[in-house]
Design a protein around this motif. Structure first.
Motif, PDB file in Angstrom:
ATOM      1  N   PHE A  86       2.539   8.304   6.204  1.00  0.00           N
ATOM      2  CA  PHE A  86       1.462   8.165   5.244  1.00  0.00           C
ATOM      3  C   PHE A  86       1.806   9.227   4.244  1.00  0.00           C
ATOM      4  N   LYS A  87       2.242  10.316   4.534  1.00  0.00           N
ATOM      5  CA  LYS A  87       2.622  11.296   3.537  1.00  0.00           C
ATOM      6  C   LYS A  87       4.048  10.971   2.760  1.00  0.00           C
ATOM      7  N   GLU A 100      -0.156  -0.447   1.449  1.00  0.00           N
ATOM      8  CA  GLU A 100      -0.214  -2.084   2.003  1.00  0.00           C
ATOM      9  C   GLU A 100       0.787  -2.359   3.137  1.00  0.00           C
ATOM     10  N   THR A 101       1.875  -1.909   2.834  1.00  0.00           N
ATOM     11  CA  THR A 101       3.148  -2.208   3.838  1.00  0.00           C
ATOM     12  C   THR A 101       2.685  -1.345   5.142  1.00  0.00           C
ATOM     13  N   LEU A 102       2.337  -0.225   5.042  1.00  0.00           N
ATOM     14  CA  LEU A 102       1.975   0.468   6.482  1.00  0.00           C
ATOM     15  C   LEU A 102       0.553  -0.121   7.236  1.00  0.00           C
ATOM     16  N   ASP A 103      -0.311  -0.589   6.173  1.00  0.00           N
ATOM     17  CA  ASP A 103      -1.388  -1.278   6.835  1.00  0.00           C
ATOM     18  C   ASP A 103      -0.901  -2.710   7.662  1.00  0.00           C
ATOM     19  N   ARG A 104       0.081  -3.286   6.935  1.00  0.00           N
ATOM     20  CA  ARG A 104       0.432  -4.601   7.663  1.00  0.00           C
ATOM     21  C   ARG A 104       1.223  -4.259   8.984  1.00  0.00           C
ATOM     22  N   GLU A 105       2.275  -3.144   8.828  1.00  0.00           N
ATOM     23  CA  GLU A 105       2.791  -2.685  10.075  1.00  0.00           C
ATOM     24  C   GLU A 105       2.057  -2.223  11.142  1.00  0.00           C
ATOM     25  N   GLN A 115      -7.433  -3.971   7.093  1.00  0.00           N
ATOM     26  CA  GLN A 115      -7.670  -4.382   8.243  1.00  0.00           C
ATOM     27  C   GLN A 115      -6.677  -3.942   9.577  1.00  0.00           C
ATOM     28  N   GLY A 116      -5.361  -3.642   8.595  1.00  0.00           N
ATOM     29  CA  GLY A 116      -4.500  -3.084   9.887  1.00  0.00           C
ATOM     30  C   GLY A 116      -4.793  -1.883  10.350  1.00  0.00           C
ATOM     31  N   PHE A 117      -4.942  -0.866   9.599  1.00  0.00           N
ATOM     32  CA  PHE A 117      -5.416   0.502  10.138  1.00  0.00           C
ATOM     33  C   PHE A 117      -6.680   0.367  10.927  1.00  0.00           C
ATOM     34  N   ALA A 118      -7.639  -0.564  10.541  1.00  0.00           N
ATOM     35  CA  ALA A 118      -8.598  -0.723  11.524  1.00  0.00           C
ATOM     36  C   ALA A 118      -8.363  -1.357  12.795  1.00  0.00           C
TER      37      ALA A 118
END
Length: 163
Positions: A142-143, A153-158, A38-41
């Protein structure tokens, strides 16, 4: 002064480029929605909205200069990617392409001695510096996380915190 036909045609093409980016980012958002990210979306939905605003900025400019907006077909965007990282890489490549197109427009405006269009395009030049930096940063981050579940999950949240 009316907009020159050559500039009008090029700006109409740029409206299409911006709307194509809008559609592409919306497809990326849908892809992430289908993977429950959902975060990336959300990040790509916001990015998509920005691109539609960019298109409208040029649209409004063409009208304000006495030109005619001619909307063109928008190609269907990609809908599948080999990995989450590849989505971010495609987005970065897309921003680089848009920057090159904006630079070409700026060169054309200079060659045509169209100072008003140069001034309007300066906003896009500045915006593209930010867009490229952000897209590249997303790829590099991401790399860095190397597809670890915790990192994703952390990056998605951020990225989902984007307004």
């Amino acid at each position: 002064m009316m907009i020159k036909p050559k500039i009008e045609k090029a700006l109409n093409k740029q409206v299409n480029v911006e709307l194509t980016a809008f559609y592409s980012y919306l497809s990326m958002a849908a892809y992430f929605e289908s993977h429950h990210m959902q975060g990336f979306a959300k990040w790509y939905k916001v990015q998509s909205s920005e691109e539609s605003k960019h298109a409208m900025k040029i649209y409004d400019y063409i009208i304000s200069r006495g030109g005619k907006v001619i909307l063109m077909a928008i190609e269907a965007p990609e809908t599948q990617w080999k990995s989450f990282l590849s989505v971010f890489e495609v987005a970065y490549a897309q921003e680089l392409k848009v920057s090159a197109q904006i630079n070409d427009l700026m060169d054309m405006a200079k060659n045509e001695h169209d100072h008003a269009t140069e001034i309007m395009l300066q906003w896009f030049v500045t915006e593209q510096v930010e867009e490229e930096d952000t897209a590249n940063s997303n790829v590099e981050r991401f790399k860095f996380i190397k597809n670890t579940t915790e990192g994703i999950e952390t990056l998605d949240r951020e990225l989902g915190a984007r307004k």
